[in-house]
Design an enzyme around this catalytic site. Structure first.
Site, PDB file in Angstrom:
ATOM      1  N   GLU A 131       0.844  -1.207   0.000  1.00 29.42           N
ATOM      2  CA  GLU A 131       0.000   0.000   0.000  1.00 29.42           C
ATOM      3  C   GLU A 131       0.874   1.249   0.000  1.00 29.42           C
ATOM      4  O   GLU A 131       2.088   1.187   0.174  1.00 29.42           O
ATOM      5  CB  GLU A 131      -0.895   0.035   1.260  1.00 29.42           C
ATOM      6  CG  GLU A 131      -2.168  -0.783   1.179  1.00 29.42           C
ATOM      7  CD  GLU A 131      -3.250  -0.103   0.340  1.00 29.42           C
ATOM      8  OE1 GLU A 131      -2.982   0.980  -0.228  1.00 29.42           O
ATOM      9  OE2 GLU A 131      -4.353  -0.650   0.250  1.00 29.42           O
ATOM     10  N   ARG A 152      -8.760  -0.350  12.928  1.00 31.36           N
ATOM     11  CA  ARG A 152      -7.360   0.059  12.801  1.00 31.36           C
ATOM     12  C   ARG A 152      -7.289   1.268  11.881  1.00 31.36           C
ATOM     13  O   ARG A 152      -8.166   1.466  11.033  1.00 31.36           O
ATOM     14  CB  ARG A 152      -6.480  -1.072  12.260  1.00 31.36           C
ATOM     15  CG  ARG A 152      -6.730  -1.465  10.798  1.00 31.36           C
ATOM     16  CD  ARG A 152      -5.727  -2.526  10.390  1.00 31.36           C
ATOM     17  NE  ARG A 152      -5.899  -2.982   9.012  1.00 31.36           N
ATOM     18  CZ  ARG A 152      -5.307  -2.436   7.946  1.00 31.36           C
ATOM     19  NH1 ARG A 152      -4.526  -1.371   8.107  1.00 31.36           N
ATOM     20  NH2 ARG A 152      -5.498  -2.919   6.734  1.00 31.36           N
ATOM     21  N   ASN A 198      -6.022   3.412   8.736  1.00 29.11           N
ATOM     22  CA  ASN A 198      -5.719   2.951   7.386  1.00 29.11           C
ATOM     23  C   ASN A 198      -5.110   4.080   6.556  1.00 29.11           C
ATOM     24  O   ASN A 198      -4.202   4.755   7.000  1.00 29.11           O
ATOM     25  CB  ASN A 198      -6.990   2.369   6.739  1.00 29.11           C
ATOM     26  CG  ASN A 198      -6.683   1.426   5.593  1.00 29.11           C
ATOM     27  OD1 ASN A 198      -5.768   0.614   5.707  1.00 29.11           O
ATOM     28  ND2 ASN A 198      -7.424   1.521   4.504  1.00 29.11           N
ATOM     29  N   ASN A 207     -10.212   4.938   2.550  1.00 29.31           N
ATOM     30  CA  ASN A 207      -9.218   4.803   1.490  1.00 29.31           C
ATOM     31  C   ASN A 207      -9.212   6.028   0.584  1.00 29.31           C
ATOM     32  O   ASN A 207     -10.170   6.796   0.541  1.00 29.31           O
ATOM     33  CB  ASN A 207      -9.496   3.562   0.638  1.00 29.31           C
ATOM     34  CG  ASN A 207      -8.688   2.365   1.070  1.00 29.31           C
ATOM     35  OD1 ASN A 207      -7.484   2.467   1.306  1.00 29.31           O
ATOM     36  ND2 ASN A 207      -9.331   1.209   1.187  1.00 29.31           N
ATOM     37  N   ASP A 235      -9.858   1.752  -4.115  1.00 20.05           N
ATOM     38  CA  ASP A 235      -8.808   1.695  -3.098  1.00 20.05           C
ATOM     39  C   ASP A 235      -8.029   3.013  -3.130  1.00 20.05           C
ATOM     40  O   ASP A 235      -8.627   4.072  -3.125  1.00 20.05           O
ATOM     41  CB  ASP A 235      -7.921   0.475  -3.328  1.00 20.05           C
ATOM     42  CG  ASP A 235      -7.255  -0.022  -2.057  1.00 20.05           C
ATOM     43  OD1 ASP A 235      -6.951   0.795  -1.170  1.00 20.05           O
ATOM     44  OD2 ASP A 235      -7.010  -1.242  -1.944  1.00 20.05           O
TER      45      ASP A 235
END
Length: 291
Positions: free
Chosen positions: A15, A98, A100, A146, A197
């Site tokens: 990522e 969590r 991101n 995202n 994404d």
């Protein structure tokens, strides 16, 4: 257009490609294995740092080091020692979440969102970490944060909740870092199982998005219409960023193993870091965190 494999490191969940114009180096992360990687524009001199938790994103910091959004909050990473220090955990009461994806705005503030680890509940939120290290909530009710990025002038903020089927645009107050007027920028084609994404914006104001699980990169014009679609050699592409000496190479991360069992695996190129040349487009330099 030419697609090449820049680094075949088999990231479990690659990522966050991040090109640093000062160092002329590319950074990216392995979210699940908790690593930060760095290499040259042509994939040489690969180095890695381990972090103690899953990592969602990172931002280079003025004066050295980085800010990283780990599973349990914002942390500072010292590249010299490898030490990781907690700054603030905005969600101490949400153990299923969590942090991101995140990026730095044109004024040096770090904006990152959280996600439900099973990607089912709308338990996440969008946060802004200011240079004075205070944290502010910008939006909530998000399943999987995202794609944060800004228009070249910094006045429009783009963001998506991966499973919403939409990419959103907000008005962004460059003086305060506050957002308002959320609206649908683009509707994402999810008919083949793909979802929005990571994103970046080029110098022409067009947004590039990685369509994860469908193996496509989509370029949207500033009005939200599709300008171009690129088919990648793997399905699980995760994020994009322009870099290289002339900011004209599009770097693309991918995952070697899907985080949830319902998604199939890719072939031998899974988890690679890709570079796309000769697109005829340049990116916008990424800012460093000002704190």
């Amino acid at each position: 257009m030419r697609i090449e494999i820049l680094a075949d490191v088999k990231t479990t969940l690659g990522e966050g490609p991040l090109w640093d114009t000062d160092e002329q180096r590319l950074y990216w992360i392995d979210s699940f294995d908790g690593r930060v990687f760095r290499c040259t524009a042509d994939g040489r001199e690969i180095r890695a740092w381990d972090v103690p938790q899953k990592i969602g994103s990172m931002a280079l910091r003025r004066g050295g080091g980085a800010i990283v959004s780990l599973q349990r909050g914002f942390h500072a990473l010292d590249f010299e020692t490898g030490e990781v220090t907690l700054i603030h955990d905005p969600e101490p009461g949400r153990p299923a979440n969590r942090l991101n994806d995140g990026k730095v705005d044109r004024q040096g503030r770090f904006v990152a969102g959280s996600m439900d680890t099973m990607e089912e509940g709308a338990n996440g939120a969008l946060y802004r970490l200011d240079p004075d290290l205070t944290v502010h909530e910008l939006d909530r009710g998000i399943i999987c944060s995202n794609g944060p990025c800004w228009s070249p002038d910094g006045a429009t903020f783009y963001f998506n909740d991966t499973w919403s089927g939409e990419i959103w645009a907000y008005d962004y107050d460059t003086a305060t870092g506050n957002v308002s007027n959320r609206r649908t920028f683009a509707t994402v084609d999810t008919s083949r199982g793909g979802a929005a994404d990571g994103s970046t914006v080029d110098a022409e104001g067009c947004l590039w998005n990685a369509l994860v699980y469908d193996g496509k990169l989509v370029r949207y014009r500033p009005d939200g219409t599709v300008d171009r679609v690129i088919d990648m050699p793997v399905k699980k592409v995760t994020s994009v960023m322009f870099g290289g000496p002339d900011l004209d190479v599009l770097y693309v991360t991918s995952m070697a193993k899907p985080p949830l069992p319902r998604f199939p695996g890719d072939g031998p190129l899974r988890g690679s870091l890709f570079a796309i040349h000769d697109l005829g487009v340049r990116g916008v330099p990424e800012m460093r965190f000002a704190g």
